[in-house]
Design an enzyme around this catalytic site. Structure first.
Site, PDB file in Angstrom:
ATOM      1  N   HIS A  27      -4.976  -4.857   6.914  1.00 22.50           N
ATOM      2  CA  HIS A  27      -4.748  -3.439   6.640  1.00 22.50           C
ATOM      3  C   HIS A  27      -3.629  -2.896   7.518  1.00 22.50           C
ATOM      4  CE1 HIS A  27      -8.729  -3.938   4.839  1.00 22.50           C
ATOM      5  NE2 HIS A  27      -8.460  -2.876   4.120  1.00 22.50           N
ATOM      6  N   GLU A  29      -4.786  -5.983  -8.351  1.00 20.73           N
ATOM      7  CA  GLU A  29      -3.410  -5.556  -8.072  1.00 20.73           C
ATOM      8  C   GLU A  29      -2.413  -6.122  -9.069  1.00 20.73           C
ATOM      9  OE1 GLU A  29      -5.497  -6.747  -5.822  1.00 20.73           O
ATOM     10  OE2 GLU A  29      -5.906  -4.983  -4.594  1.00 20.73           O
ATOM     11  N   ASP A  66      -0.948  -4.646   2.289  1.00 16.02           N
ATOM     12  CA  ASP A  66      -1.439  -6.017   2.456  1.00 16.02           C
ATOM     13  C   ASP A  66      -1.893  -6.634   1.134  1.00 16.02           C
ATOM     14  OD1 ASP A  66      -2.262  -5.755   5.729  1.00 16.02           O
ATOM     15  OD2 ASP A  66      -2.163  -3.941   4.539  1.00 16.02           O
TER      16      ASP A  66
END
Lengths: 337, 314, 506
Positions: free
Chosen positions: C129, C60, C85
């Site tokens: 999640h 990410e 998340d």
């Protein structure tokens, strides 16, 4: 102001930075599980010389110079804490904490909850925050609001040497992760008496640093000291301002704030961080929810401007930082409302 | 390198040193708040910049790459405007401290400092080159301290996977502020990492301007031809403390450092490539230029506080 | 007009914008061959190719960082973080870089990127999640934060976001993806960033909501229409910059505010919304936040998740109470004696909804252990009383009558969770029991600081907690009731307990 436990035999005058240093030193002596890790904490003795001499005294196993890698500094500290050590991880400047955000928010804060209490994460993350020292974009930021939203974390931001000692001791004792914020402009500019011997100040208790009847001011960090100056100046005008030092950001001492607001019926929140979504928003919301009928004036916030960062040029930095004069004006306006 | 190229290189190294020394003295005298010295690092920045096509290629520099900025076209006055945080500074308009470079005109991506966040930005920029198909390449420079972050791993991996036209240049001076190399990474050099990502690696003496230009030229040609990224491990000596806020006597042996620098000063080494009379003249001109730029920039007004809200959004 | 789901609207906006502007790049984990884990990018890879629809590694930090670089380079990246998340690893690039690039370069550079991510709970995703992340990014000036709730807004706002010259965090509530279907205009219809919408006009109460909670709020509002409560529901749509004008205009009309969000309550966006209203002075009664409690994650367990997420029933409940709340400004003024310097302490206790008798017993028991709390202060000396007379304050309908030796305040479920009582003249202490939430409540003790040290207030509370939480207290109650509260036992069941005179418990 503090929970006086045994062994208090006197007091020493020291600066905030000396209070951090001596408290860390005592913790290392007192508890073998305590260790310090971070960038430049070893040979250099930390960029503010907080850990000066520690490497020689406690050795490289307990004073760990880490690579420039904040995510892993916190990640490794979490692992150490889960295994029973008491790591004190340092993020050299709060501005660099973002790469560790996932480890703090996603891991440390959730460890106890997701393991149903099987694992805990007793660690302290210390970091200098705040501006006014020509630190610009990457050495000035206030980060408390980002973490205030995180259940599972404790956030402390003491502003005087005695509070630093008591709360840092409490943080090291705390069975859960603590983010310990030190305003770098107060490091050497704020001096005060520190009781000798070991003591803790309870986490979650604010401190009324000045009593008053007409306006309640809630603040912390460098702004707190300015607010106290401003409140003292207003005494001469016959305006009585109560100044609350938050000390603990999370959990927040709603009790003390509400008691004061119900007395003065007016609230001014002062913080350096930008206003929108800053912790003043939560304080204001909480007081509005709990005590709106007890207020005689709208809740005011005096905060940094909603710009992306603090500028480097002196003029830009001064424009960002709230001045004591602005605080005097805001307090006076509110008292007269 | 041709003699003209050598002379051009020397001018850049000499000017970088002259500006560096002037800023260091001014910072120590309290005239400005912050200096990031580049003494010892000049040949790395100048070397890679000389291998690029100005106006076409892109740079995400390390914050010790003043020499690269000068080669790319930044003027001494611009440097000093940045140093004195004046609003007309083309890098940061007084908003960031010195050495947090960035100029759209010079194709230097804005950066926030020595944190290697700009590595993935550089990869994104190189990805843009590939998608836009303009044949440009990107240099991404960072320190061996920053190289220990996950950021650099993700960047190098992505660049290799997609064979992006970029060159990773790591300034390997062996120090991350005060933390020595042995506490930062376990290998002597970082060049072996290239193989781990599936890209070529070149170890180069970063104090040798000719070696640096040659290594970068090879990497640029490969990148431009679609051969993907290269890692250049450029060794050098950081002659001064980390920044003007650092005191390196706490952790470095000055005697050993001076001895290292006697053989590892890129300016001294480059001087051997040019005529001594030419070198002396250039040094004198640059010292004067640095002084003039500093005096001029310091006399410029500071920013209007009312502008603090500007440029938060378009 | 044709009807689409939110998911189809997102997909359509991406496809149309990629076709319109060759600089638009879609990138993220699984966005290519798979078409995204929710299928938001389905078909884009086949249509636009691997060069513009990029499958990224599970990294990410790199995804966000590369998008920043592409945006600076002149592309229009639309990066996807698969679940909100996972956005934490990218925070430095979003808050530390993207938000600041224009500002830190004095406008020389800009960063026109969109970061799309699927957020929110309600589908058994568990702590990793289900998270809501808007509050972190709404605090970062330089970013824009958009959270559409309807298909038309999802498409129109995504078009605006991609064309925006600044970085936009685009939050898609994953429960709306397939559950919410609605009309979407054909063609290139953009919805401006920074404008809220009145989703339902009303006059009595204002609800501010976004995401799935908008739909829950609308459902709650619909059921209240029959009961004469006219709820205005504002769909915020953009969280940063906030549409203050629409919000304050609505509040100026209704003067009652309920914020609904799925994110945890403390320091959620609701804090800023309440603060905005409090600052503007537009409220007649305290604002209410309906939000997730402060727990570190959303449990995956069906029962637990349903219990903590706000829903139309809990929203409805809050709205009924908010609409019924009477304005009682200055209620506590009379009770407050500025001559008494106060300290206070708080403790959390396990407590049933029906607890008044047990509480009275516990007060008496604690006073027995700490007689200083059942006393009168005078500078000449402190008089500790032999009997305990509890001055009971049950709120505006049944306030304290005075004359007791200690005060107990309990406003029941309509009261605050935590509030400080006032010490009345001739008393040294007062207790307040907050509203019971999930079987727990905060009890606060205020003391006259001249008579009692703050640390003793803590000890007194500990004694109170021990007493009120003691098992088998039902039997004990009967005993203590006879001892202490004869009128409670003997009087008619409807009688309101006033002051209860009692001797010390054994």
């Amino acid at each position: 102001m503090m929970t006086a436990t045994a062994q208090q035999t006197g007091a020493t005058v020291m600066t905030n930075v000396e209070a951090v240093r001596s408290t860390l030193h005592d913790a290392l002596v007192r508890d073998d599980r305590v260790l310090i890790m971070g960038e430049d904490v070893g040979a250099r003795g930390n960029v503010f010389l907080i850990t000066k001499g520690f490497l020689e005294e406690f050795g490289a196993e307990r004073i760990i110079d880490t690579p420039l890698a904040e995510a892993s500094i916190v990640g490794v500290a979490i692992g150490m804490a889960m295994e029973g050590l008491r790591p004190i991880a340092e993020i050299q400047f709060a501005d660099f904490i973002y790469p560790a955000f996932n480890q703090i928010v996603g891991e440390a804060a959730k460890t106890r909850y997701r393991s149903n209490g099987d694992y805990t994460c007793p660690m302290v993350i210390r970091t200098p925050y705040g501006g006014g020292v020509r630190g610009a974009l990457s050495h000035s930021v206030s980060i408390e609001a980002l973490f205030y939203h995180v259940p599972g974390l404790t956030i402390l931001a003491p502003s005087t040497p005695a509070d630093i000692k008591g709360l840092l001791n409490a943080a090291i004792e705390c069975p859960d992760p603590v983010l310990f914020l030190e305003h770098k402009k107060t490091y050497r500019s704020v001096k005060g008496e520190v009781p000798s011997g070991y003591y803790t100040i309870p986490i979650g208790k604010a401190d009324v640093k000045k009593t008053g009847t007409q306006v309640t001011v809630v603040s912390y960090g460098y702004n707190l000291h300015q607010a106290l100056d401003a409140a003292n100046r207003l005494e001469a005008e016959g305006i009585s301002v109560e100044v609350i030092d938050l000390r603990s950001i999370r959990p927040m001492d709603k009790t003390t704030i509400l008691a004061s607001v119900r007395k003065t019926r007016k609230l001014l929140i002062i913080h350096e961080d930008n206003k929108f979504g800053g912790i003043g928003a939560e304080i204001s919301a909480m007081v509005a929810e709990e005590a709106l009928f007890d207020l005689d004036a709208p809740i005011r916030r005096l905060c940094g401007p909603d710009v992306p960062a603090m500028g480097y040029a002196l003029t830009l930095e001064e424009e960002f930082m709230t001045s004591t004069e602005q605080m005097v004006d805001a307090m006076r306006d509110l008292a007269r409302f | 390198m041709t003699q003209a190229q050598r002379e051009r290189a020397y001018r850049a190294l000499s000017l970088a040193r002259a500006l560096d020394e002037r800023m260091w003295r001014l910072a120590r005298a309290g005239r400005a708040h912050f200096a990031v010295p580049c003494s010892g690092h000049e040949a790395i920045g100048a070397g890679y910049a000389l291998a690029l096509q100005p106006g076409l290629d892109w740079v995400s520099p390390h914050y010790r790459d003043l020499a690269a900025l000068l080669v790319l076209g930044m003027e001494p006055r611009d440097v000093m405007l940045c140093f004195f945080s004046r609003p007309s500074d083309p890098n940061a308009a007084g908003r960031q401290p010195y050495a947090h470079f960035g100029s759209r005109r010079l194709h230097v991506l804005s950066q926030q400092g020595p944190q290697p966040n700009h590595c993935s930005h550089g990869v994104g920029c190189a990805w843009g080159s590939k998608i836009l198909g303009d044949g440009s390449v990107s240099v991404i420079a960072f320190g061996d301290g920053g190289a220990q972050k996950g950021e650099v791993h993700e960047s190098m991996n992505l660049a290799a996977v997609h064979r992006l036209p970029c060159i990773f240049v790591v300034h390997r001076n062996g120090w991350t502020q005060s933390v020595r190399r042995e506490d930062e990474y376990a290998t002597e050099t970082l060049v072996a990492r290239a193989a781990g990502y599936g890209m070529p690696g070149i170890a180069v003496d970063g104090t040798d301007i000719e070696a640096m230009v040659a290594a970068t030229t090879e990497a640029v040609e490969r990148a431009r031809a679609g051969g993907g990224p290269t890692l250049i491990d450029a060794h050098c000596v950081r002659f001064l403390p980390n920044t003007s806020n650092d005191d390196d006597t706490r952790y470095r042996d000055r005697g050993a450092l001076e001895a290292d620098f006697a053989t590892g000063d890129p300016l001294v080494r480059a001087r051997a490539l040019v005529d001594p009379v030419f070198a002396q003249r250039v040094d004198d001109e640059n010292a004067a230029a640095a002084q003039e730029a500093a005096e001029w920039a310091e006399a410029q007004p500071l920013g209007d506080p009312a502008t603090v809200m500007e440029h938060a959004y378009a | 007009m044709r009807e689409l789901t939110v998911l189809e609207a997102v997909r359509e906006a991406l496809a149309e914008e990629m076709a319109r502007d060759p600089r638009v790049i879609v990138m993220g984990e699984d966005v290519g061959r798979l078409g995204g884990v929710f299928r938001a990018t389905e078909g884009l890879y086949d249509r636009f190719g691997a060069q513009r629809v990029i499958d990224m590694p599970m990294a990410e930090t790199g995804i966000a960082g590369v998008a920043v670089g592409m945006a600076m380079r002149g592309l229009r990246p639309v990066a996807e973080i698969q679940f909100a998340d996972f956005i934490h690893a990218a925070m430095d690039h979003l808050v530390g870089e993207a938000a600041k690039i224009r500002w830190r370069t004095g406008g020389d550079w800009s960063c026109p990127m969109v970061l799309r991510t699927a957020y929110g709970g309600g589908f058994r995703g568990g702590p990793y999640h289900s998270q809501s992340v808007e509050a972190y990014y709404a605090h970062a000036p330089g970013l824009k934060v958009v959270a559409p709730s309807t298909p038309a807004d999802a498409k129109g706002l995504l078009l605006s976001a991609i064309r925006d010259p600044d970085p936009v965090i685009f939050l898609e509530h994953k429960r709306t993806y397939r559950a919410i279907r609605g009309p979407v205009p054909d063609g290139d219809v953009v919805v401006p960033i920074g404008k809220a919408a009145i989703a339902r006009p009303g006059s009595d109460v204002t609800v501010l909501a976004y995401g799935m909670m908008l739909h829950e709020s609308l459902a709650a509002a619909a059921t209240l229409a029959d009961e004469g409560i006219d709820v205005e529901v504002v769909d915020l749509r953009t969280l940063l910059p906030l549409d203050r004008e629409t919000i304050l205009t609505s509040l100026a009309k209704t003067r009652r505010l309920c914020v609904v969000h799925e994110d945890t309550i403390t320091m959620g966006l609701g804090a800023e919304l309440c603060a905005l209203a409090a600052e503007a002075g537009v409220l007649d009664v305290p604002p209410v936040r309906v939000a997730m409690p402060d727990i570190p994650g959303i449990p995956v367990d069906d029962v637990l998740e349903d219990a903590i997420l706000p829903n139309r029933a809990t929203i409805r409940d809050a709205l009924v109470r908010l609409a019924a709340r009477e304005r009682t400004h200055g209620a506590s003024r009379a009770a407050y004696d500025p001559a008494i310097p106060q300290a206070s302490s708080t403790i959390e206790v396990a407590l049933a909804e029906e607890h008044l008798r047990g509480a009275l017993d516990a007060v008496v028991e604690a006073c027995a252990a700490f007689p200083r709390f059942n006393a009168t202060f005078a500078w000449s000396g402190i008089t500790e009383h032999d009997g305990v007379v509890v001055d009971l304050d049950l709120g505006a309908s049944a306030p304290a009558r005075g004359g007791g030796t200690i005060t107990l305040v309990d406003y029941g479920r309509d009261g605050a969770d935590l509030a400080v009582p006032f010490v009345r003249p001739n008393q040294t202490a007062a207790l307040r029991i907050g509203a019971v939430r999930n079987g727990r409540a905060f009890v606060t003790c205020a003391v006259d600081h001249r008579a009692i040290d703050g640390s003793d207030a803590g000890r007194f509370l500990a004694a109170f907690k021990t007493a009120i939480e003691r098992p088998h207290h039902a039997e004990r109650h009967r005993y203590v009731e006879r001892q202490c509260h004869p009128e409670l036992v003997e009087g008619p069941s409807s009688a309101r307990p006033d002051a209860h005179t009692a001797g010390q418990t054994p």
